[in-house]
Design a protein around this motif. Structure first.
Motif, PDB file in Angstrom:
ATOM      1  N   GLY A 102      32.457  32.570  50.603  1.00 31.83           N
ATOM      2  CA  GLY A 102      31.649  33.716  50.201  1.00 31.83           C
ATOM      3  C   GLY A 102      30.845  33.489  48.941  1.00 31.83           C
ATOM      4  N   GLU A 103      30.758  34.557  48.142  1.00 24.63           N
ATOM      5  CA  GLU A 103      30.079  34.498  46.848  1.00 24.63           C
ATOM      6  C   GLU A 103      31.036  33.851  45.861  1.00 24.63           C
ATOM      7  OE1 GLU A 103      26.680  34.663  45.262  1.00 24.63           O
ATOM      8  OE2 GLU A 103      26.808  36.240  46.772  1.00 24.63           O
ATOM      9  N   ALA A 104      30.731  32.643  45.426  1.00 26.05           N
ATOM     10  CA  ALA A 104      31.629  31.892  44.562  1.00 26.05           C
ATOM     11  C   ALA A 104      30.944  31.598  43.230  1.00 26.05           C
ATOM     12  CB  ALA A 104      32.061  30.588  45.227  1.00 26.05           C
ATOM     13  N   ALA A 105      31.718  31.650  42.165  1.00 23.28           N
ATOM     14  CA  ALA A 105      31.192  31.362  40.833  1.00 23.28           C
ATOM     15  C   ALA A 105      32.313  30.843  39.955  1.00 23.28           C
ATOM     16  CB  ALA A 105      30.576  32.621  40.213  1.00 23.28           C
ATOM     17  N   ASP A 106      31.955  30.065  38.944  1.00 28.04           N
ATOM     18  CA  ASP A 106      32.933  29.574  37.976  1.00 28.04           C
ATOM     19  C   ASP A 106      32.262  29.420  36.628  1.00 28.04           C
ATOM     20  OD1 ASP A 106      32.253  26.444  37.557  1.00 28.04           O
ATOM     21  OD2 ASP A 106      31.966  26.957  39.672  1.00 28.04           O
ATOM     22  N   ILE A 107      33.075  29.390  35.585  1.00 29.40           N
ATOM     23  CA  ILE A 107      32.579  29.264  34.223  1.00 29.40           C
ATOM     24  C   ILE A 107      33.677  28.642  33.375  1.00 29.40           C
ATOM     25  CG2 ILE A 107      33.343  31.596  33.614  1.00 29.40           C
ATOM     26  CD1 ILE A 107      30.870  31.832  31.811  1.00 29.40           C
ATOM     27  N   HIS A 108      33.302  27.851  32.388  1.00 32.78           N
ATOM     28  CA  HIS A 108      34.302  27.322  31.467  1.00 32.78           C
ATOM     29  C   HIS A 108      33.711  27.193  30.070  1.00 32.78           C
ATOM     30  CE1 HIS A 108      32.258  23.644  32.937  1.00 32.78           C
ATOM     31  NE2 HIS A 108      32.532  23.141  31.742  1.00 32.78           N
ATOM     32  N   ALA A 109      34.587  27.319  29.094  1.00 34.48           N
ATOM     33  CA  ALA A 109      34.233  27.179  27.691  1.00 34.48           C
ATOM     34  C   ALA A 109      35.465  26.640  26.980  1.00 34.48           C
ATOM     35  CB  ALA A 109      33.798  28.527  27.101  1.00 34.48           C
ATOM     36  N   ALA A 110      35.368  26.413  25.691  1.00 32.51           N
ATOM     37  CA  ALA A 110      36.512  25.888  24.949  1.00 32.51           C
ATOM     38  C   ALA A 110      37.705  26.812  25.108  1.00 32.51           C
ATOM     39  CB  ALA A 110      36.159  25.739  23.478  1.00 32.51           C
ATOM     40  N   GLY A 111      38.799  26.282  25.626  1.00 29.94           N
ATOM     41  CA  GLY A 111      40.046  27.021  25.712  1.00 29.94           C
ATOM     42  C   GLY A 111      40.309  27.781  26.981  1.00 29.94           C
ATOM     43  N   ALA A 112      39.311  27.929  27.876  1.00 27.46           N
ATOM     44  CA  ALA A 112      39.558  28.705  29.094  1.00 27.46           C
ATOM     45  C   ALA A 112      38.509  28.402  30.151  1.00 27.46           C
ATOM     46  CB  ALA A 112      39.572  30.200  28.800  1.00 27.46           C
ATOM     47  N   ALA A 113      38.916  28.575  31.411  1.00 22.88           N
ATOM     48  CA  ALA A 113      38.010  28.419  32.550  1.00 22.88           C
ATOM     49  C   ALA A 113      38.369  29.474  33.577  1.00 22.88           C
ATOM     50  CB  ALA A 113      38.122  27.016  33.154  1.00 22.88           C
ATOM     51  N   ALA A 114      37.364  30.017  34.247  1.00 24.02           N
ATOM     52  CA  ALA A 114      37.588  31.060  35.247  1.00 24.02           C
ATOM     53  C   ALA A 114      36.771  30.759  36.492  1.00 24.02           C
ATOM     54  CB  ALA A 114      37.214  32.436  34.685  1.00 24.02           C
ATOM     55  N   ALA A 115      37.285  31.227  37.634  1.00 21.77           N
ATOM     56  CA  ALA A 115      36.600  30.985  38.900  1.00 21.77           C
ATOM     57  C   ALA A 115      36.949  32.078  39.886  1.00 21.77           C
ATOM     58  CB  ALA A 115      36.989  29.611  39.474  1.00 21.77           C
ATOM     59  N   GLY A 116      36.065  32.289  40.857  1.00 26.09           N
ATOM     60  CA  GLY A 116      36.346  33.263  41.897  1.00 26.09           C
ATOM     61  C   GLY A 116      35.510  33.000  43.130  1.00 26.09           C
ATOM     62  N   ASN A 117      36.028  33.424  44.274  1.00 23.96           N
ATOM     63  CA  ASN A 117      35.300  33.275  45.533  1.00 23.96           C
ATOM     64  C   ASN A 117      35.442  34.559  46.352  1.00 23.96           C
ATOM     65  OD1 ASN A 117      37.717  32.779  47.555  1.00 23.96           O
ATOM     66  ND2 ASN A 117      38.081  31.425  45.796  1.00 23.96           N
ATOM     67  N   LEU A 118      34.562  34.734  47.313  1.00 21.42           N
ATOM     68  CA  LEU A 118      34.451  35.993  48.039  1.00 21.42           C
ATOM     69  C   LEU A 118      34.366  37.166  47.062  1.00 21.42           C
ATOM     70  CD1 LEU A 118      36.738  35.530  51.165  1.00 21.42           C
ATOM     71  CD2 LEU A 118      34.291  35.999  51.165  1.00 21.42           C
ATOM     72  N   LEU A 119      33.588  36.968  46.014  1.00 19.24           N
ATOM     73  CA  LEU A 119      33.492  37.943  44.936  1.00 19.24           C
ATOM     74  C   LEU A 119      32.590  39.112  45.324  1.00 19.24           C
ATOM     75  CD1 LEU A 119      33.048  35.491  41.930  1.00 19.24           C
ATOM     76  CD2 LEU A 119      35.112  36.785  42.515  1.00 19.24           C
ATOM     77  N   ALA A 120      32.931  40.270  44.792  1.00 23.51           N
ATOM     78  CA  ALA A 120      32.046  41.421  44.929  1.00 23.51           C
ATOM     79  C   ALA A 120      30.870  41.308  43.965  1.00 23.51           C
ATOM     80  CB  ALA A 120      32.810  42.710  44.665  1.00 23.51           C
ATOM     81  N   ASP A 121      31.025  40.509  42.907  1.00 21.89           N
ATOM     82  CA  ASP A 121      29.974  40.317  41.907  1.00 21.89           C
ATOM     83  C   ASP A 121      30.159  38.928  41.295  1.00 21.89           C
ATOM     84  OD1 ASP A 121      28.667  40.372  39.209  1.00 21.89           O
ATOM     85  OD2 ASP A 121      28.202  42.425  39.804  1.00 21.89           O
ATOM     86  N   ARG A 122      29.077  38.188  41.184  1.00 22.12           N
ATOM     87  CA  ARG A 122      29.180  36.832  40.637  1.00 22.12           C
ATOM     88  C   ARG A 122      29.528  36.831  39.148  1.00 22.12           C
ATOM     89  NH1 ARG A 122      27.422  32.407  43.090  1.00 22.12           N
ATOM     90  NH2 ARG A 122      26.738  31.499  41.100  1.00 22.12           N
TER      91      ARG A 122
END
Length: 269
Positions: A102-122
């Motif tokens: 589905g709608e997939a997005a990810d992001i990372h910065a110092a100290g943390a990373a996040a990701a999601g798929n089949l998202l209602a919002d990117r």
């Protein structure tokens, strides 16, 4: 059908992961931590083996970025996968394959990373990362819960969320915190409540593993309750004694709110 975040506490060096999904028991398959090494979430047409491969690579000295890049280069069917990684130094990396759900997005910065798929919002992963960063002075568990709540508030995934989990490793060679809600109409809320109950007790479970002699007094109380609990009160149910005796407090324990829990309420395992 999942959103997650992995993060490191700059103050203590603890690493952890938090995750929610429409799928049952998501944390059992997708989240993993290792003390002194890092935390990983492997999701989207999940291959649980990728968690251990990434942790092994970081344990061998690889940074999160290098461990993930090498895994992507060598792994078959990687286009279906989504990964978020943090190492013991706070280095991070994330990946969403072109065939992620589905709608997939990810992001990372110092100290943390996040990701999601089949998202209602990117914007869900970015909202999670912002919430995690906004509470830098809090315990890692509280920051992870805040991130998960923010992800849900930002839209979460397109299907109703049914399971959630959080796992944290500190300096001990086992996950000090490993909480899961495997199927519920409000798993994120339930996970937050579990954290409120667990957090005041966590240190006592470390003590009983590393310094069992310190728990001798608690064990004596447990033994007494197991042999003297009155009819109608579950034996060993409560561990607090007060001016009215242990039985009166035991009978009232069911009325305690989660925030009233303490290490003395802990079980005897």
């Amino acid at each position: 059908m999942t959103f997650s975040l992995v993060g490191r506490c700059e103050r203590t060096g603890a690493v952890g992961a938090v995750i929610a999904s429409a799928s049952m028991a998501v944390a059992a398959r997708c989240a993993a931590v290792r003390a002194g090494v890092g935390a990983v979430c492997s999701q989207s047409t999940t291959d649980p083996r990728l968690r251990e491969e990434l942790l092994d690579a970081m344990a061998a000295g690889g940074a999160a970025r290098d461990a993930l890049a090498a895994l992507v280069d060598r792994t078959a069917d990687i286009a279906y996968r989504q990964l978020a990684v943090v190492d013991a130094a706070g280095g991070t990396a994330s990946y969403s394959g072109e065939l992620a759900l589905g709608e997939a997005a990810d992001i990372h910065a110092a100290g943390a990373a996040a990701a999601g798929n089949l998202l209602a919002d990117r914007g869900v992963p970015a909202a999670m990362l912002a919430a995690f960063d906004d509470r830098a002075g809090d315990d890692l568990g509280a920051r992870l819960i805040a991130a998960l709540r923010a992800g849900l508030a930002a839209g979460g995934e397109v299907s109703p969320v049914r399971s959630a989990g959080m796992v944290i490793a500190e300096s001990q060679p086992w996950p000090v915190t490993d909480l899961r809600v495997d199927w519920h109409d409000d798993p994120v809320g339930q996970l937050a409540e579990l954290w409120q109950i667990w957090q005041p007790q966590a240190a006592s479970y470390i003590s009983r593993a590393l310094r069992p002699s310190e728990m001798a007094g608690l064990s004596a109380v447990c033994k007494s309750l197991a042999t003297t609990a009155p009819f109608g009160v579950p034996r060993g149910f409560g561990l607090l004694a007060g001016p009215n005796g242990p039985h009166a407090v035991t009978a009232r324990r069911a009325q305690l709110r989660p925030q009233q829990a303490s290490p003395l309420n802990a079980g005897t395992d």
